[in-house]
Design a protein around this motif. Structure first.
Motif, PDB file in Angstrom:
ATOM      1  N   TYR A  52       4.841  17.236   3.141  1.00 25.66           N
ATOM      2  CA  TYR A  52       4.356  16.976   4.503  1.00 25.66           C
ATOM      3  C   TYR A  52       5.477  16.366   5.344  1.00 25.66           C
ATOM      4  CZ  TYR A  52      -0.384  17.860   2.854  1.00 25.66           C
ATOM      5  OH  TYR A  52      -1.511  18.456   2.338  1.00 25.66           O
ATOM      6  N   TYR A  53       5.718  16.958   6.502  1.00 25.17           N
ATOM      7  CA  TYR A  53       6.771  16.517   7.406  1.00 25.17           C
ATOM      8  C   TYR A  53       6.169  16.260   8.793  1.00 25.17           C
ATOM      9  CZ  TYR A  53       9.918  18.283   3.783  1.00 25.17           C
ATOM     10  OH  TYR A  53      10.570  18.507   2.592  1.00 25.17           O
ATOM     11  N   ILE A  54       6.586  15.156   9.420  1.00 29.06           N
ATOM     12  CA  ILE A  54       6.085  14.811  10.753  1.00 29.06           C
ATOM     13  C   ILE A  54       6.903  15.539  11.809  1.00 29.06           C
ATOM     14  CG2 ILE A  54       5.780  12.944  12.427  1.00 29.06           C
ATOM     15  CD1 ILE A  54       5.307  11.064  10.089  1.00 29.06           C
ATOM     16  N   LYS A  82       8.201   3.923  -2.211  1.00 31.55           N
ATOM     17  CA  LYS A  82       8.441   3.878  -3.652  1.00 31.55           C
ATOM     18  C   LYS A  82       7.786   2.632  -4.229  1.00 31.55           C
ATOM     19  CE  LYS A  82      13.003   1.699  -3.114  1.00 31.55           C
ATOM     20  NZ  LYS A  82      14.443   1.805  -3.429  1.00 31.55           N
ATOM     21  N   LEU A  83       7.485   2.693  -5.507  1.00 33.74           N
ATOM     22  CA  LEU A  83       6.865   1.574  -6.215  1.00 33.74           C
ATOM     23  C   LEU A  83       7.918   0.941  -7.106  1.00 33.74           C
ATOM     24  CD1 LEU A  83       4.144   0.141  -6.593  1.00 33.74           C
ATOM     25  CD2 LEU A  83       3.666   1.713  -8.479  1.00 33.74           C
ATOM     26  N   THR A 130       0.831  -1.202   0.000  1.00 29.71           N
ATOM     27  CA  THR A 130       0.000   0.000   0.000  1.00 29.71           C
ATOM     28  C   THR A 130       0.866   1.253   0.000  1.00 29.71           C
ATOM     29  OG1 THR A 130      -1.607   1.277   1.304  1.00 29.71           O
ATOM     30  CG2 THR A 130      -0.117  -0.159   2.514  1.00 29.71           C
ATOM     31  N   PRO A 131       0.391   2.338  -0.613  1.00 29.16           N
ATOM     32  CA  PRO A 131       1.152   3.588  -0.589  1.00 29.16           C
ATOM     33  C   PRO A 131       0.935   4.383   0.693  1.00 29.16           C
ATOM     34  CG  PRO A 131      -0.823   3.901  -1.883  1.00 29.16           C
ATOM     35  CD  PRO A 131      -0.791   2.439  -1.488  1.00 29.16           C
ATOM     36  N   TYR A 132       0.047   3.882   1.566  1.00 29.56           N
ATOM     37  CA  TYR A 132      -0.331   4.634   2.760  1.00 29.56           C
ATOM     38  C   TYR A 132       0.430   4.175   3.994  1.00 29.56           C
ATOM     39  CZ  TYR A 132      -4.137   5.739  -0.399  1.00 29.56           C
ATOM     40  OH  TYR A 132      -4.858   6.126  -1.500  1.00 29.56           O
ATOM     41  N   MET A 133       0.757   5.131   4.859  1.00 24.30           N
ATOM     42  CA  MET A 133       1.368   4.798   6.133  1.00 24.30           C
ATOM     43  C   MET A 133       0.305   4.259   7.081  1.00 24.30           C
ATOM     44  SD  MET A 133       4.357   5.486   5.214  1.00 24.30           S
ATOM     45  CE  MET A 133       5.115   4.905   6.733  1.00 24.30           C
ATOM     46  N   GLN A 134      -0.916   4.730   6.919  1.00 24.31           N
ATOM     47  CA  GLN A 134      -2.063   4.261   7.691  1.00 24.31           C
ATOM     48  C   GLN A 134      -3.192   4.035   6.690  1.00 24.31           C
ATOM     49  OE1 GLN A 134      -3.245   6.941  10.792  1.00 24.31           O
ATOM     50  NE2 GLN A 134      -5.016   5.716  11.404  1.00 24.31           N
ATOM     51  N   ALA A 148       2.177   8.221   1.196  1.00 25.14           N
ATOM     52  CA  ALA A 148       3.627   8.401   1.274  1.00 25.14           C
ATOM     53  C   ALA A 148       4.318   8.245  -0.075  1.00 25.14           C
ATOM     54  CB  ALA A 148       4.232   7.406   2.272  1.00 25.14           C
ATOM     55  N   LEU A 149       3.606   7.755  -1.071  1.00 29.07           N
ATOM     56  CA  LEU A 149       4.179   7.638  -2.411  1.00 29.07           C
ATOM     57  C   LEU A 149       4.108   8.976  -3.150  1.00 29.07           C
ATOM     58  CD1 LEU A 149       5.313   5.660  -4.635  1.00 29.07           C
ATOM     59  CD2 LEU A 149       2.960   5.534  -5.466  1.00 29.07           C
ATOM     60  N   THR A 150       2.948   9.619  -3.075  1.00 24.40           N
ATOM     61  CA  THR A 150       2.736  10.879  -3.796  1.00 24.40           C
ATOM     62  C   THR A 150       2.935  12.099  -2.908  1.00 24.40           C
ATOM     63  OG1 THR A 150       0.358  10.830  -3.297  1.00 24.40           O
ATOM     64  CG2 THR A 150       1.092   9.765  -5.336  1.00 24.40           C
ATOM     65  N   ASP A 151       3.136  11.885  -1.607  1.00 25.27           N
ATOM     66  CA  ASP A 151       3.278  12.981  -0.637  1.00 25.27           C
ATOM     67  C   ASP A 151       2.051  13.886  -0.684  1.00 25.27           C
ATOM     68  OD1 ASP A 151       4.445  14.501   1.372  1.00 25.27           O
ATOM     69  OD2 ASP A 151       5.579  15.754  -0.020  1.00 25.27           O
TER      70      ASP A 151
END
Length: 258
Positions: free
Chosen positions: A154-156, A173-174, A78-82, A103-106
């Protein structure tokens, strides 16, 4: 009369669907809050559902996307962190929405009114998004020394201070996969999402600029020539690793005192 009856019935069905969605999401949020982090504030899920369904463009420009457009039927991960949408307050507009980070496309995605619809928040410098379920704050910063002009992302936020703030950048990354690596039972898998190593950044005096933290001590000290001697001694005495989150938190906390 018949037309009026049909409209009334349709309106009742719409309210019923919204009510069911609210109930199911309230239950999910309670489970997520207990498993993954802070429980959303009372009423946050209900407010976020209504805000998302009646998106009023208060976040400036948005891009409508269709969730049915996927990365391919043979993609693993998945491209998502959550993976699931979760409640989050967008500070600048003082509203709670259902969001998730790609997280792939920010990009930060907002749940739309329909199951196959989502909205992409337009990035604005210093926008702050506070996720409830995992107690994470995302902030939009402009990356310094980027090849792109006005490179916002986006930065945590890990350490927040009027002097130096510390951030973490999560990326995916894919990549293409060799079918043979999965064996005959999963030979159709051709692509896979992979976590990339986290990068760490600093922001000076909340100026909205993200400065990448070098991994080499000499390069890091060059950023602070007036305090290089003190910082160098602290790094040595405390065995600070410039690529480790725990070490960087300790270092930034110290630097904010000198």
């Amino acid at each position: 009369m018949k037309t009026k009856h049909i409209k009334t019935t349709a309106r009742k069905l719409q309210y019923l669907l919204v009510f069911c969605l609210l109930i199911s999401l309230e239950g999910f949020a309670q489970c997520a809050g207990g498993s993954y982090g802070t429980k959303p504030p009372p009423g946050a899920v209900r407010a976020s559902v209504m805000a998302s369904m009646n998106f009023d463009n208060s976040l400036n420009s948005v891009i409508v996307r269709n969730q049915s457009v996927v990365y391919g039927p043979n993609t693993m991960g998945t491209p998502y962190m959550q993976q699931s949408f979760a409640t989050a307050k967008i500070v600048q507009v003082d509203k709670v929405y259902l969001v998730r980070y790609n997280a792939l496309t920010d990009e930060m995605e907002v749940k739309g009114g329909e199951s196959d619809e989502m909205l992409i928040i337009s990035k604005k410098k210093n926008y702050e998004i506070n996720q409830h379920s995992n107690n994470v704050t995302y902030r939009v910063l402009e990356k310094v020394d980027s090849e792109k002009e006005n490179d916002l992302g986006y930065y945590i936020n890990l350490e927040d201070d009027d002097n130096i703030s510390l951030y973490k950048k999560e990326c995916k990354k894919l990549v293409s996969k060799d079918k043979s690596t999965y064996g005959n039972s999963a030979s159709s898998i051709t692509m896979e999402f992979k976590d990339m190593k986290c990068e760490f950044y600093m922001e000076m005096e909340h100026d909205g600029l993200a400065i990448k933290i070098p991994r080499k001590k000499k390069e890091f000290l060059a950023l602070f020539p007036d305090k290089a001697e003190l910082i160098s001694a602290f790094i040595k005495d405390n065995r600070i690793k410039l690529h480790k989150e725990k070490s960087l938190k300790k270092l930034i906390q110290y630097m904010n005192t000198i």
